[in-house]
Design an enzyme around this catalytic site. Structure first.
Site, PDB file in Angstrom:
ATOM      1  N   TYR A 105       0.837  -1.212   0.000  1.00  0.00           N
ATOM      2  CA  TYR A 105       0.000   0.000   0.000  1.00  0.00           C
ATOM      3  C   TYR A 105       0.872   1.262   0.000  1.00  0.00           C
ATOM      4  CZ  TYR A 105      -3.496   3.224   2.118  1.00  0.00           C
ATOM      5  OH  TYR A 105      -4.328   4.275   2.412  1.00  0.00           O
ATOM      6  N   ASP A 145       9.807  -7.396  -4.029  1.00  0.00           N
ATOM      7  CA  ASP A 145       8.595  -7.782  -3.291  1.00  0.00           C
ATOM      8  C   ASP A 145       8.215  -9.203  -3.698  1.00  0.00           C
ATOM      9  OD1 ASP A 145       5.710  -5.879  -2.293  1.00  0.00           O
ATOM     10  OD2 ASP A 145       5.922  -8.070  -2.306  1.00  0.00           O
ATOM     11  N   ASN A 146       8.148 -10.142  -2.726  1.00  0.00           N
ATOM     12  CA  ASN A 146       7.823 -11.539  -3.104  1.00  0.00           C
ATOM     13  C   ASN A 146       6.317 -11.745  -3.225  1.00  0.00           C
ATOM     14  OD1 ASN A 146       6.969 -11.478  -0.476  1.00  0.00           O
ATOM     15  ND2 ASN A 146       8.092 -13.302   0.197  1.00  0.00           N
ATOM     16  N   SER A 162       6.535   2.888  12.721  1.00  0.00           N
ATOM     17  CA  SER A 162       5.117   3.108  13.026  1.00  0.00           C
ATOM     18  C   SER A 162       4.961   3.743  14.391  1.00  0.00           C
ATOM     19  CB  SER A 162       4.399   1.749  12.999  1.00  0.00           C
ATOM     20  OG  SER A 162       3.135   1.846  13.607  1.00  0.00           O
ATOM     21  N   TYR A 169       3.854  -7.410  16.398  1.00  0.00           N
ATOM     22  CA  TYR A 169       4.114  -6.560  15.226  1.00  0.00           C
ATOM     23  C   TYR A 169       4.804  -5.265  15.685  1.00  0.00           C
ATOM     24  CZ  TYR A 169       3.183  -2.630  12.178  1.00  0.00           C
ATOM     25  OH  TYR A 169       3.326  -1.473  11.447  1.00  0.00           O
ATOM     26  N   LYS A 181       8.810  -3.556  15.152  1.00  0.00           N
ATOM     27  CA  LYS A 181       9.180  -2.193  14.745  1.00  0.00           C
ATOM     28  C   LYS A 181      10.129  -1.577  15.770  1.00  0.00           C
ATOM     29  CE  LYS A 181       6.930  -1.986  10.892  1.00  0.00           C
ATOM     30  NZ  LYS A 181       7.690  -1.988   9.597  1.00  0.00           N
ATOM     31  N   PHE A 228       1.601   7.370  11.423  1.00  0.00           N
ATOM     32  CA  PHE A 228       0.433   7.213  12.285  1.00  0.00           C
ATOM     33  C   PHE A 228      -0.559   6.339  11.539  1.00  0.00           C
ATOM     34  CE2 PHE A 228       1.368   9.380  16.248  1.00  0.00           C
ATOM     35  CZ  PHE A 228       2.684   9.672  15.969  1.00  0.00           C
ATOM     36  N   LEU A 284      -9.586   0.449  10.269  1.00  0.00           N
ATOM     37  CA  LEU A 284     -10.865   1.151  10.287  1.00  0.00           C
ATOM     38  C   LEU A 284     -11.369   1.544   8.908  1.00  0.00           C
ATOM     39  CD1 LEU A 284     -13.186   2.527  11.835  1.00  0.00           C
ATOM     40  CD2 LEU A 284     -11.756   4.588  11.963  1.00  0.00           C
ATOM     41  N   ARG A 293      -7.265   8.682  16.828  1.00  0.00           N
ATOM     42  CA  ARG A 293      -6.075   8.373  16.027  1.00  0.00           C
ATOM     43  C   ARG A 293      -5.735   9.556  15.123  1.00  0.00           C
ATOM     44  NH1 ARG A 293      -6.207   4.940  19.113  1.00  0.00           N
ATOM     45  NH2 ARG A 293      -5.977   2.661  18.902  1.00  0.00           N
ATOM     46  N   ARG A 328     -11.547  -3.324  21.665  1.00  0.00           N
ATOM     47  CA  ARG A 328     -10.660  -4.324  21.043  1.00  0.00           C
ATOM     48  C   ARG A 328      -9.399  -4.396  21.894  1.00  0.00           C
ATOM     49  NH1 ARG A 328      -8.510  -3.316  14.897  1.00  0.00           N
ATOM     50  NH2 ARG A 328      -7.375  -1.621  15.949  1.00  0.00           N
TER      51      ARG A 328
HETATM   52  C1  WQD Z   1      -8.049   2.466  14.388  1.00  0.00           C
HETATM   53  C2  WQD Z   1      -9.216   2.631  15.342  1.00  0.00           C
HETATM   54  C3  WQD Z   1      -9.944   0.593  16.364  1.00  0.00           C
HETATM   55  C4  WQD Z   1     -11.567  -1.345  12.815  1.00  0.00           C
HETATM   56  C5  WQD Z   1      -2.722  -0.287  13.428  1.00  0.00           C
HETATM   57  C6  WQD Z   1      -1.259  -0.522  13.709  1.00  0.00           C
HETATM   58  C7  WQD Z   1      -0.444   0.540  13.028  1.00  0.00           C
HETATM   59  C8  WQD Z   1      -0.752   0.491  11.569  1.00  0.00           C
HETATM   60  C9  WQD Z   1      -2.238   0.840  11.390  1.00  0.00           C
HETATM   61  C10 WQD Z   1       0.388  -1.030  10.131  1.00  0.00           C
HETATM   62  C11 WQD Z   1      -9.062   1.794  16.615  1.00  0.00           C
HETATM   63  C12 WQD Z   1     -11.042   1.192  15.487  1.00  0.00           C
HETATM   64  C13 WQD Z   1     -10.949  -0.445  13.653  1.00  0.00           C
HETATM   65  C14 WQD Z   1     -12.964  -1.604  12.964  1.00  0.00           C
HETATM   66  C15 WQD Z   1     -13.039  -0.031  14.766  1.00  0.00           C
HETATM   67  N1  WQD Z   1      -0.497  -0.803  11.062  1.00  0.00           N
HETATM   68  N2  WQD Z   1     -11.686   0.202  14.607  1.00  0.00           N
HETATM   69  N3  WQD Z   1     -13.646  -0.924  13.933  1.00  0.00           N
HETATM   70  O1  WQD Z   1      -4.947  -0.105  15.470  1.00  0.00           O
HETATM   71  O2  WQD Z   1      -4.665   2.424  15.276  1.00  0.00           O
HETATM   72  O3  WQD Z   1      -3.107   0.919  14.041  1.00  0.00           O
HETATM   73  O4  WQD Z   1      -2.973  -0.191  12.048  1.00  0.00           O
HETATM   74  O5  WQD Z   1       1.055  -0.274   9.502  1.00  0.00           O
HETATM   75  O6  WQD Z   1       0.923   0.250  13.225  1.00  0.00           O
HETATM   76  O7  WQD Z   1      -1.036  -0.429  15.108  1.00  0.00           O
HETATM   77  O8  WQD Z   1      -5.455   1.109  13.301  1.00  0.00           O
HETATM   78  O9  WQD Z   1      -7.352   1.129  11.746  1.00  0.00           O
HETATM   79  O10 WQD Z   1      -6.919  -0.975  13.140  1.00  0.00           O
HETATM   80  O11 WQD Z   1      -7.831   1.055  14.240  1.00  0.00           O
HETATM   81  O12 WQD Z   1     -13.671   0.565  15.644  1.00  0.00           O
HETATM   82  O13 WQD Z   1     -13.580  -2.428  12.227  1.00  0.00           O
HETATM   83  O14 WQD Z   1     -10.393   2.156  14.690  1.00  0.00           O
HETATM   84  O15 WQD Z   1     -10.495   0.061  17.568  1.00  0.00           O
HETATM   85  O16 WQD Z   1      -9.604   2.523  17.696  1.00  0.00           O
HETATM   86  P1  WQD Z   1      -4.599   1.076  14.656  1.00  0.00           P
HETATM   87  P2  WQD Z   1      -6.905   0.516  13.041  1.00  0.00           P
END
Ligand code: WQD
Length: 351
Positions: A12, A32-33, A126, A151, A155, A179, A201, A232, A296
């Site tokens: 991505y 990239d494999n 990250s 994970y 990092k 972020f 999300l 976030r 979660r």
């Molecule tokens: C964001 C918010 C969820 C899905 C992670 C990794 C970070 C990077 C991005 C890799 C949280 C909420 C999510 C859903 C929800 N990963 N949520 N319903 O956890 O902040 O970061 O992913 O590069 O390193 O830590 O991202 O998008 O999973 O969650 O309510 O179906 O959305 O609880 O509060 P996160 P996220």
């Protein structure tokens, strides 16, 4: 032209970064494999930059195969290392797979960078390295708490491996702490291709809105935040991509003050989950089918970036706001639906 090796370039952020690098005068090769990505994304990249990008379909955990890339390209001046597994939940279920893959690939790349005297190295890190910080606005100096997942631990360890490796060598490194990267390239030729049911999300929102998922859940509305849902710092993937180009420019032009520098890549704005959903509904005109659900495990309550260092030192200025992020994410989902065969999954079981 300066040749850059982008590992994980079919991913991505990697694919968006290849576009930005080429548009800013760099020559790029990819490694990239495709174990977690789809090489067809390079067709989209090529549509934007009007040139082909060579991909070495190599497992970077295999030292000899990794070494062969550098033997064939002795003019690589910089490496941007994205290649890694990144699913938080999967890392909890399979920690050794994450440590083996993410750390061995990094170590092999660093060994080759040393063998072939590659001077510049940019690492895909990250905000997860901060763990659950005491203060929700983090600077690069904010002390790291224990990672919330294996994970995140890879990092933290990856950053330490790089810091220790560059010490006493001529290699110069930059660690970029993303972020929450979201959205898609404005051309709609590239975007996010989640594998299976999205954990993140924004793809969960867009797949629910388009009907790929029957509904989505908001994980927790009883947090100490303005509306009870987590906060976030969402940042457009093209803004993240451009920061990599600026980081390379910074190193190549010898602007760095040490041989391992860290930068936060966020907008500096925090949005709750419910605010993101409201922004999506406003931009798309789609009423989202979501349920309020329990928290979660492992979620940080609130975190967003102090991004002053990247703005001041790299000259980085995020260009996209939350509505742009929702708009491009939605338009990308629509494109995927309209062209079902656009990115036929090459890995069995991919959606
Ligand atoms: C964001 C918010 C969820 C899905 C992670 C990794 C970070 C990077 C991005 C890799 C949280 C909420 C999510 C859903 C929800 N990963 N949520 N319903 O956890 O902040 O970061 O992913 O590069 O390193 O830590 O991202 O998008 O999973 O969650 O309510 O179906 O959305 O609880 O509060 P996160 P996220």
């Amino acid at each position: 032209m300066n040749k850059i090796l982008v590992t994980g370039g079919c991913g991505y952020i990697g694919s968006h970064t290849i576009v930005d690098l080429v548009q800013n005068g760099y020559e790029v090769i990819c490694a990239d494999n495709n174990s977690r990505s789809n090489e067809a994304i390079l067709n989209g990249v090529e549509k934007i930059i009007s040139q082909k990008v060579k991909n070495y379909k190599v497992d970077l955990c295999n030292y000899d195969d990794t070494y062969a890339i550098f033997q064939e390209n002795t003019d690589i001046v910089g490496i941007i290392h994205f290649a890694a597994y990144k699913a938080v939940g999967e890392s909890v279920e399979k920690p050794l797979m994450y440590f083996e893959n993410n750390l061995n690939s990094l170590i092999n790349i660093l060994k080759c960078a040393d063998e072939f005297n590659v001077p510049h190295f940019v690492f895909s890190s990250s905000c997860t390295v901060y763990g659950n910080p005491d203060s929700m606005i983090v600077t690069e100096e904010t002390p790291q708490k224990p990672a919330e997942s294996p994970y995140g631990a890879t990092k933290q360890m990856g950053e330490q491996i790089i810091k220790d490796t560059v010490r006493g060598t001529s290699l110069k490194a930059i660690l970029l702490r993303y972020f929450n990267p979201v959205g898609a390239h404005p051309s709609m030729n590239i975007g996010e291709l989640p594998i299976g049911r999205p954990a993140n999300l924004v793809p969960a929102i867009t797949q629910t809105a388009i009907g790929k998922l029957p509904m989505m859940q908001v994980y927790g509305t009883d947090y100490e935040t303005k509306d009870g849902s987590c906060v976030r710092d969402y940042i457009h993937v093209s803004d993240i991509a451009h920061a990599h180009t600026l980081a390379l420019n910074y190193l190549i032009n010898n602007k760095n003050s040490s041989n391992c520098e860290v930068f936060n890549l966020g907008t500096g704005n925090g949005y709750t989950v419910l605010e993101v959903i409201a922004a999506f509904e406003k931009v798309s005109g789609v009423k989202l089918n979501y349920q309020l659900a329990p928290r979660r495990v492992g979620d940080v309550v609130a975190i967003y970036a102090n991004n002053n260092k990247a703005k001041t030192d790299l000259g980085w200025e995020p260009a996209y706001n939350l509505n742009d992020m929702m708009d491009t994410a939605w338009k990308w989902e629509l494109r995927l639906k309209n062209e079902e065969n656009l990115f036929k999954s090459q890995v069995a079981g991919l959606n």
